[in-house]
Design a protein around this motif. Structure first.
Motif, PDB file in Angstrom:
ATOM      1  N   UNK A 291      87.499  34.834  66.707  1.00 17.97           N
ATOM      2  CA  UNK A 291      86.751  34.614  67.956  1.00 17.97           C
ATOM      3  C   UNK A 291      85.512  33.749  67.736  1.00 17.97           C
ATOM      4  N   UNK A 292      85.080  33.602  66.485  1.00 24.09           N
ATOM      5  CA  UNK A 292      83.867  32.825  66.213  1.00 24.09           C
ATOM      6  C   UNK A 292      84.183  31.384  65.809  1.00 24.09           C
ATOM      7  N   UNK A 293      85.471  31.064  65.714  1.00 25.86           N
ATOM      8  CA  UNK A 293      85.847  29.707  65.297  1.00 25.86           C
ATOM      9  C   UNK A 293      85.800  28.748  66.482  1.00 25.86           C
ATOM     10  N   UNK A 294      85.961  27.453  66.176  1.00 28.05           N
ATOM     11  CA  UNK A 294      85.969  26.442  67.233  1.00 28.05           C
ATOM     12  C   UNK A 294      87.110  26.728  68.213  1.00 28.05           C
ATOM     13  N   UNK A 295      86.937  26.269  69.461  1.00 27.51           N
ATOM     14  CA  UNK A 295      87.927  26.572  70.508  1.00 27.51           C
ATOM     15  C   UNK A 295      89.331  26.099  70.127  1.00 27.51           C
ATOM     16  N   UNK A 296      89.412  24.898  69.524  1.00 24.74           N
ATOM     17  CA  UNK A 296      90.749  24.368  69.180  1.00 24.74           C
ATOM     18  C   UNK A 296      91.427  25.232  68.116  1.00 24.74           C
ATOM     19  N   UNK A 297      90.621  25.801  67.198  1.00 21.98           N
ATOM     20  CA  UNK A 297      91.211  26.670  66.176  1.00 21.98           C
ATOM     21  C   UNK A 297      91.638  28.007  66.788  1.00 21.98           C
ATOM     22  N   UNK A 298      90.845  28.475  67.755  1.00 22.39           N
ATOM     23  CA  UNK A 298      91.213  29.717  68.444  1.00 22.39           C
ATOM     24  C   UNK A 298      92.521  29.525  69.209  1.00 22.39           C
ATOM     25  N   UNK A 299      92.654  28.320  69.811  1.00 19.10           N
ATOM     26  CA  UNK A 299      93.885  28.034  70.568  1.00 19.10           C
ATOM     27  C   UNK A 299      95.092  28.057  69.637  1.00 19.10           C
ATOM     28  N   UNK A 300      94.943  27.475  68.450  1.00 28.69           N
ATOM     29  CA  UNK A 300      96.054  27.503  67.483  1.00 28.69           C
ATOM     30  C   UNK A 300      96.295  28.945  67.047  1.00 28.69           C
ATOM     31  N   UNK A 301      95.207  29.649  66.770  1.00 27.23           N
ATOM     32  CA  UNK A 301      95.294  31.032  66.300  1.00 27.23           C
ATOM     33  C   UNK A 301      96.041  31.934  67.273  1.00 27.23           C
ATOM     34  N   UNK A 302      95.959  31.615  68.566  1.00 26.35           N
ATOM     35  CA  UNK A 302      96.621  32.480  69.546  1.00 26.35           C
ATOM     36  C   UNK A 302      98.144  32.391  69.433  1.00 26.35           C
TER      37      UNK A 302
ATOM     38  N   UNK B 281      75.212  30.140  67.898  1.00 25.38           N
ATOM     39  CA  UNK B 281      75.938  29.349  68.893  1.00 25.38           C
ATOM     40  C   UNK B 281      75.663  30.090  70.207  1.00 25.38           C
ATOM     41  N   UNK B 282      74.701  29.588  70.972  1.00 22.29           N
ATOM     42  CA  UNK B 282      74.174  30.360  72.101  1.00 22.29           C
ATOM     43  C   UNK B 282      74.933  30.113  73.399  1.00 22.29           C
ATOM     44  N   UNK B 283      74.987  31.164  74.230  1.00 25.61           N
ATOM     45  CA  UNK B 283      75.470  30.999  75.600  1.00 25.61           C
ATOM     46  C   UNK B 283      74.666  31.948  76.486  1.00 25.61           C
ATOM     47  N   UNK B 284      74.209  31.428  77.645  1.00 28.37           N
ATOM     48  CA  UNK B 284      73.442  32.267  78.568  1.00 28.37           C
ATOM     49  C   UNK B 284      74.429  32.976  79.496  1.00 28.37           C
ATOM     50  N   UNK B 285      74.314  34.295  79.550  1.00 27.38           N
ATOM     51  CA  UNK B 285      75.232  35.086  80.392  1.00 27.38           C
ATOM     52  C   UNK B 285      74.449  36.204  81.081  1.00 27.38           C
TER      53      UNK B 285
ATOM     54  N   UNK C 267      84.294  42.057  70.895  1.00 25.08           N
ATOM     55  CA  UNK C 267      84.198  41.460  69.560  1.00 25.08           C
ATOM     56  C   UNK C 267      84.149  39.941  69.583  1.00 25.08           C
ATOM     57  N   UNK C 268      83.783  39.338  70.714  1.00 24.22           N
ATOM     58  CA  UNK C 268      83.779  37.878  70.805  1.00 24.22           C
ATOM     59  C   UNK C 268      82.424  37.270  70.440  1.00 24.22           C
ATOM     60  N   UNK C 269      81.386  38.086  70.376  1.00 20.63           N
ATOM     61  CA  UNK C 269      80.069  37.596  69.965  1.00 20.63           C
ATOM     62  C   UNK C 269      79.466  38.564  68.952  1.00 20.63           C
ATOM     63  N   UNK C 270      78.500  38.062  68.188  1.00 16.76           N
ATOM     64  CA  UNK C 270      77.872  38.922  67.180  1.00 16.76           C
ATOM     65  C   UNK C 270      76.701  39.689  67.783  1.00 16.76           C
ATOM     66  N   UNK C 271      75.989  39.056  68.724  1.00 15.72           N
ATOM     67  CA  UNK C 271      74.771  39.713  69.209  1.00 15.72           C
ATOM     68  C   UNK C 271      74.449  39.330  70.647  1.00 15.72           C
TER      69      UNK C 271
ATOM     70  N   UNK D 270      76.610  31.953  64.219  1.00 16.36           N
ATOM     71  CA  UNK D 270      76.950  33.229  64.833  1.00 16.36           C
ATOM     72  C   UNK D 270      76.947  33.096  66.359  1.00 16.36           C
ATOM     73  N   UNK D 271      78.099  33.332  67.023  1.00 15.02           N
ATOM     74  CA  UNK D 271      78.106  33.237  68.489  1.00 15.02           C
ATOM     75  C   UNK D 271      77.268  34.358  69.105  1.00 15.02           C
ATOM     76  N   UNK D 272      76.342  33.991  69.944  1.00 17.92           N
ATOM     77  CA  UNK D 272      75.363  34.946  70.463  1.00 17.92           C
ATOM     78  C   UNK D 272      75.157  34.723  71.963  1.00 17.92           C
ATOM     79  N   UNK D 273      75.055  35.825  72.694  1.00 10.27           N
ATOM     80  CA  UNK D 273      74.787  35.725  74.133  1.00 10.27           C
ATOM     81  C   UNK D 273      73.302  35.963  74.378  1.00 10.27           C
TER      82      UNK D 273
END
Lengths: 372, 368
Positions: B306-317, A82-86, A98-102, A55-58
């Motif tokens: 939006x939660x997929x790998x970057x390369x898949x997102x690039x294809x998806x676009x 899948x963490x990112x500090x922001x 809608x780009x992150x879950x939490x 789950x992508x999470x900030x």
């Protein structure tokens, strides 16, 4: 006389096989689609799996003290995110888009509170749009808290999980699931090739020549099945090569992989031959192959032992050979026993299905002859 | 002239609709794959994250039973309370993925602040099950400490804030991508079959040599695919809303319908082009289904792009369905028109390109 009869039967089998292979090679576009279809199924199902891993999470670090850092490390160690500090504003725009879950916010007084043994609240803002991801977050944050205390204050929080695993190392989910996907690729390819090859005889009216010839129904069925078998082996070899060389699944028992693959292809070819005889129209076979493969895959325990599923699914799964095929291939690739029947009994069951389906195909062809 | 054009379009539209209704294979090819996905997600959603686990509680004190209750109430497991022997048998027979054992001295050790291990035996045959258990046991431990209130040794607490009042269930969430799949499949397969059939039954000659504009043939064919697809889309939106699976309100009905219309038009255009190029039913079905499934999965499938790998997102676009899906999700889940202009422009542009392709393919046949 006997020798002559056997030679004639072998000639019929050989002729039917060669004719079908030639016919498939003539219809190049369709054959290419057919050969690549199991590969398509494999790629598509893999994409389906990739969609649900982490789950992508900030993380908003309002405190950068050592405990806050340690807490971040604990979040990272759970493997649930899948963490990112922001910054706080970036986090807000990411979650609203809608780009992150939490968004997990480690408050400014985190270190101070921990040092003074005072309660501190970690903010967790969840886009509760999809309970699969939402529940992952709801479980992973407490997991991180337990990990944090186990590392920072091992004497304060004394309850800890003590894990004992059945296997010396974990098997990655993708590597596990792609083996099940291989089976569904074989199912789709087998049913489609054999089914369309049989249905073509009705569509082009060449079935009359076959049925009114003195050749045995068995020899016709076996010959046609062998033709589809050759094409399917090519498809299966392509998918197998990708599984081994691209995905990196190293089979534990190579001999089993080859033997089980041939057996499994045989069943699905027999299934396709039977359906082709019943449906008599190629487009119906193609639609049915697709409509059959996807639910069969999900109902046959691709994600783990079928006994972990709901009772109804367990019953349905064990009616069809796809389930036993998955059990055999998981044993061949990973050495897993997914049911308590033992490998020999699973092989027997699958072989039984193969015989039954071949008999059904020959029988339905015989009925067609009578009808004609 | 324009009257003749409209009349020709109307006749082709009526003829194709009649054939679609009369041939069950058309409906099957349209509905079965998408309905299978719907069935699968319905079955799959109920099974996601509910692993069967044997719970052995050796400590019968209030604290031990409190821990047991927490495990039972935890949504991750399907708990079977068992003795150690029963648990071992269940584990050996693959009836459970793990055994969790609350030790006999649990309450004593906790009270004495001694190390208190909760034994977790896991059948770690894949990381999906294994990681669920690995996350859920600490979750239960955190909850146990949380229940101690101010006496809790664990001072870090969670303050959860949800973006929406109610959780959107996995099944509800997957309905939008399945609607997109259904629309595209219906558009491509129906229009493709309707067009290719003219070649297979050799009626294309009559059409091409008839004193009607080529444009009327294309428009009629596209409209037939568009109408059937649009009607299907509308029925699903209405039924989904009545059943409470999706929640469309006010103006967002319009944006959702616009999106459904554009996807239907694009699908129908692609179908006509494919039918005119391939000219046979068999390859149209095989190739059409494959192309649609690829487009569907590359737009995120039943996951989130939006939660997929970057390369898949690039294809998806580059996949137009990604934009259709975005527009529909915005209307259904976010009550928003964010980037609607972009989504409509992409879908509309792709629909026009598909129509142009169909026109060119038919035109090529006239000259041939």
């Amino acid at each position: 006389m006997m020798v002559q009869k056997y030679t004639y039967t072998l000639n019929v089998i050989w002729s039917c096989m060669i004719r079908d292979i030639r016919s498939m090679l003539t219809d190049r576009a369709f054959t290419l689609v057919g050969i690549l279809t199991p590969l398509n199924a494999f790629i598509l199902m893999s994409l389906f799996v990739l969609a649900g891993t982490q789950a992508p999470t900030a993380v908003v670090m309002q405190d950068s003290g050592p405990y806050a850092q340690q807490f971040y490390q604990s979040l990272s160690a759970t493997n649930g995110f899948k963490l990112q500090i922001v910054s706080a504003s970036q986090a807000t725009s990411l979650i609203q888009a809608g780009r992150i879950v939490a968004v997990i916010t480690i408050p400014a007084d985190f270190d101070q509170s921990i040092q003074h043994n005072a309660p501190v609240k970690v903010g967790v803002e969840i886009n509760n749009l999809n309970t699969d991801f939402t529940n992952d977050i709801r479980r992973s944050v407490p997991n991180a808290i337990t990990k944090f205390y186990a590392n920072a204050f091992p004497d304060v929080v004394s309850i800890v999980p003590k894990e004992q695993d059945s296997y010396p190392q974990d098997t990655d989910y993708i590597k596990y699931l792609t083996v099940s996907i291989l089976v569904v690729g074989m199912l789709f390819g087998g049913v489609m090739h054999a089914g369309t090859s049989m249905a073509r005889e009705w569509e082009t009216s060449t079935i009359k020549e076959l049925l009114f010839s003195p050749a045995s129904r068995w020899a016709i069925v076996v010959g046609k099945m062998l033709g589809a078998f050759v094409i399917n082996i090519i498809s299966a070899a392509i998918v197998l090569a990708i599984l081994v060389f691209v995905i990196g699944v190293q089979p534990v028992h190579w001999g089993e992989v080859i033997a089980f693959s041939l057996l499994i292809i045989l069943i699905f070819i027999a299934w396709g031959t039977f359906l082709g005889t019943l449906m008599k129209q190629r487009k119906q076979v193609v639609v049915f192959a697709l409509g059959l493969s996807i639910p069969m895959f999900f109902l046959s325990g691709p994600f783990g032992p079928i006994t972990f599923s709901a009772p109804l699914i367990q019953v349905i799964a064990q009616i069809f050979p796809v389930y036993y095929a998955i059990v055999l291939q998981q044993h061949a690739f990973h050495g897993f026993d997914l049911n308590t029947y033992g490998i020999n009994l699973n092989v027997l069951i699958v072989s039984g299905y193969a015989l039954l389906l071949i008999a059904l195909a020959a029988f339905s062809l015989r009925r067609s002859a009578i009808a004609h | 002239m324009s009257g003749d054009f409209v009349r020709a379009v109307w006749i082709i539209l009526k003829h194709d609709l009649r054939i679609w209704i009369q041939q069950p294979i058309n409906m099957t090819a349209t509905l079965v794959p998408a309905l299978c996905f719907l069935l699968i997600t319905a079955v799959g959603s109920s099974a996601v994250g509910h692993s069967p686990v044997a719970l052995v509680t050796l400590d019968r004190s209030p604290m031990g039973e409190q821990m047991q209750q927490i495990f039972q109430d935890n949504g991750t497991f399907r708990i079977t309370n068992a003795t150690p022997e029963q648990a071992q048998a269940l584990f050996k027979n693959l009836q459970v993925v793990a055994i969790i054992t609350i030790p006999a001295d649990f309450s004593q050790q906790v009270a004495a602040h001694q190390k208190t291990p909760i034994d977790v035996t896991i059948n770690n045959l894949n990381t999906d099950f294994t990681n669920d258990i690995r996350a859920a046991v600490p979750d239960a431990i955190t909850q146990f400490y949380g229940d101690q209130g101010s006496n809790s040794a664990m001072k870090v607490q969670i303050q959860e804030h949800d973006l929406r009042q109610r959780d959107v269930e996995l099944f509800q969430y997957t309905l939008v991508p399945i609607v997109i799949l259904l629309l595209t499949m219906s558009g491509v397969v129906n229009s493709g079959l309707a067009t290719a059939r003219e070649w297979e039954s050799l009626t294309v000659k009559e059409l091409l040599f008839a004193p009607i504009a080529r444009g009327a043939i294309i428009v009629g064919k596209v409209l037939a695919g568009f109408v059937t697809t649009l009607v299907l889309g509308m029925v699903i939106l209405v039924v989904g809303n009545l059943a409470g699976w999706i929640h469309l309100e006010g103006i967002y009905w319009l944006t959702a319908m616009l999106t459904v219309g554009l996807i239907s038009l694009m699908g129908a255009g692609i179908g006509v082009a494919m039918g005119a190029i391939l000219q046979r039913l068999q390859p149209v079905i095989s190739l059409g289904l494959n192309i649609v499934l690829y487009l569907f999965f590359l737009s995120g499938g039943v996951g989130v792009l939006a939660f997929l790998a970057d390369w898949l997102q690039a294809i998806g676009s580059f996949v137009p369905l990604s934009y259709g899906r975005h527009a529909l999700e915005m209307a259904v889940f976010y009550n928003s028109t964010e980037l609607l202009g972009r989504d409509v422009a992409v879908l509309g542009g792709c629909a026009l390109v598909a129509l142009a392709l169909g026109f060119l393919a038919m035109r090529r046949e006239v000259f041939a």
